[in-house]
Design an enzyme around this catalytic site. Structure first.
Site, PDB file in Angstrom:
ATOM      1  N   LYS A  43       1.194  31.211 -18.492  1.00 54.79           N
ATOM      2  CA  LYS A  43       2.002  30.354 -17.624  1.00 54.79           C
ATOM      3  C   LYS A  43       1.613  28.883 -17.701  1.00 54.79           C
ATOM      4  O   LYS A  43       2.023  28.171 -18.594  1.00 54.79           O
ATOM      5  CB  LYS A  43       1.971  30.891 -16.196  1.00 54.79           C
ATOM      6  CG  LYS A  43       2.784  32.189 -16.030  1.00 54.79           C
ATOM      7  CD  LYS A  43       2.980  32.563 -14.586  1.00 54.79           C
ATOM      8  CE  LYS A  43       3.807  33.831 -14.420  1.00 54.79           C
ATOM      9  NZ  LYS A  43       5.220  33.646 -14.743  1.00 54.79           N
ATOM     10  N   PHE A  71       1.661  43.039 -10.721  1.00 53.87           N
ATOM     11  CA  PHE A  71       2.614  42.735 -11.791  1.00 53.87           C
ATOM     12  C   PHE A  71       1.818  42.210 -12.977  1.00 53.87           C
ATOM     13  O   PHE A  71       1.164  41.170 -12.889  1.00 53.87           O
ATOM     14  CB  PHE A  71       3.655  41.694 -11.359  1.00 53.87           C
ATOM     15  CG  PHE A  71       4.746  41.515 -12.382  1.00 53.87           C
ATOM     16  CD1 PHE A  71       5.882  42.291 -12.338  1.00 53.87           C
ATOM     17  CD2 PHE A  71       4.612  40.595 -13.412  1.00 53.87           C
ATOM     18  CE1 PHE A  71       6.887  42.155 -13.296  1.00 53.87           C
ATOM     19  CE2 PHE A  71       5.596  40.445 -14.369  1.00 53.87           C
ATOM     20  CZ  PHE A  71       6.742  41.228 -14.316  1.00 53.87           C
ATOM     21  N   ASP A 111      -6.400  39.599 -14.152  1.00 57.05           N
ATOM     22  CA  ASP A 111      -5.124  39.031 -14.585  1.00 57.05           C
ATOM     23  C   ASP A 111      -4.905  37.727 -13.821  1.00 57.05           C
ATOM     24  O   ASP A 111      -4.550  37.731 -12.647  1.00 57.05           O
ATOM     25  CB  ASP A 111      -4.005  40.030 -14.304  1.00 57.05           C
ATOM     26  CG  ASP A 111      -2.616  39.489 -14.633  1.00 57.05           C
ATOM     27  OD1 ASP A 111      -2.481  38.265 -14.831  1.00 57.05           O
ATOM     28  OD2 ASP A 111      -1.659  40.287 -14.667  1.00 57.05           O
TER      29      ASP A 111
END
Length: 395
Positions: free
Chosen positions: A246, A129, A216
């Protein structure tokens, strides 16, 4: 119920959270919840941490935003700190993880175009993702979230996660590969942790083929794995590009794409940009986060808490029917069941605990790094009891 003035892409939301403090949230009925999700790995310092709150207040009283046409001291300070802590050379700031990954993809495309490739390819993995923009959606290995958005961009080759041999097989049939984009731990994919030699083997392969190794770390960075970046669990390993977001701002939107070596030289004036990326407010918040992670020893604490939580869950769920595996790295914890278990989210909420189920059958725990030992035990005890009851009913 959410207001009809909002697009309904988040579905039916039945919980309204209005206040947070430390590791807890309160709803509009003043009921308290222990937060074991942290806004999906965002609030690593918990809610309303004094250091972040003070930094935001001070910056809001000074300067919220100026264009990137001008020098921004907090941006430069944050860049220098991230470069120092990561071993990378420079950084581009964005507003989100998807935008940070877009920057990484553009770096790979830029390298390919400089090499004369009409359609340079990036290797990505099943179960990944990477975001919901068109490019990152295409890189994401989930057909469900891609549905309805065709045509998707070209330029991606997909292989199974944790399978270096599958990547090696592409070498003879593709001479236009420029990069590998992979998560050190797949978060949305179900807290999938690869073999210990996976990243080192990818690093070696990229060196041999002159590809970029792009990691990532949107979900895994900022201390959550027990290191500032998850790749730092591999001694001496450095990616060419790494992205984070995040937990970097503890709730203030900020993303970062860090680059090293040839990747750090690909962008030039005008080749990429962001109106809000790296603005004074976001950078002050991120500086406060990094300083707090260091001063309160929270990265080391995440490693300790993760081990504690895994041990407790392993003990309490030993021999439990329908539990396939319990796995984790730092405070990235996944409990995989042999069937869909989304109903556990509501059951946990009724017990005053906020959790998440990802990949359909994996209970995902992403609590704040500020968790106490007692709160850690509360999470394991509550979740284990719910899983045991769920297994009994399913039997």
């Amino acid at each position: 119920m959410a207001s009809p003035a909002l697009m309904q892409n988040y579905g039916n939301r039945t919980l309204t959270l209005v206040r947070g403090e430390g590791n807890y949230l309160w709803d509009d009925s003043d009921r308290r919840y222990l937060d074991a999700l942290s806004g999906i790995a965002v609030c690593g310092l918990g809610h309303c941490h004094p250091a972040v709150t003070l930094a935001i207040q001070e910056q809001a009283n000074t300067l919220l935003h100026v264009s990137n046409l001008y020098n921004i001291p907090p941006q430069e300070q944050l860049a220098e700190k991230l470069v120092s802590l990561s071993g990378m050379d420079n950084v581009f700031f964005s507003n989100s993880g998807a935008e940070a990954n877009e920057a990484a993809i553009k770096l790979a495309r830029k390298l390919g175009n400089e090499r004369g490739l009409a359609c340079p390819k990036i290797i990505v993995t099943e179960g990944a993702f990477h975001g919901r923009t068109l490019a990152t959606l295409t890189a994401t290995g989930n057909p469900k979230v891609q549905q309805g958005f065709a045509p998707l961009p070209e330029g991606f080759l997909r292989v199974p996660y944790n399978d270096v041999a599958a990547i090696e097989q592409l070498i003879d049939t593709h001479n236009d590969i420029v990069a590998i984009l992979v998560e050190p731990v797949q978060g949305e994919g179900g807290i999938r942790i690869p073999d210990a030699d996976y990243l080192p083997r990818l690093r070696k392969l990229c060196d041999q083929q002159d590809w970029l190794l792009m990691l990532d770390e949107i979900q895994t960075a900022n201390g959550r794995s027990g290191k500032l970046f998850a790749y730092q669990h591999c001694d001496g390993l450095l990616p060419d590009v790494v992205t984070t977001a995040k937990g970097l701002g503890n709730g203030v939107p900020i993303g970062a794409c860090l680059a090293r070596g040839k990747a750090a030289e690909l962008f030039s004036a005008g080749s990429h940009g962001s109106t809000f990326g790296g603005n004074p407010l976001a950078c002050r918040a991120a500086l406060a986060v990094l300083d707090t992670l260091e001063s309160e020893w929270l990265i080391e604490r995440a490693q300790q808490l993760g081990t504690q939580l895994l041990d407790q869950l392993g003990s309490e769920l030993a021999g439990c029917a329908h539990v396939k595996e319990i796995r984790g790295l730092g405070l990235l914890i996944g409990i995989e069941l042999d069937r869909p278990c989304g109903e556990l989210v509501d059951l946990a909420r009724a017990q005053g605990l906020l959790i998440n189920v990802t990949a359909g059958n994996v209970v995902r725990l992403l609590p704040p790094l500020t968790l106490t030992d007692a709160e850690c035990s509360q999470i394991s005890t509550t979740v284990a009891a719910l899983v045991r009851d769920f297994a009994q009913q399913a039997a």
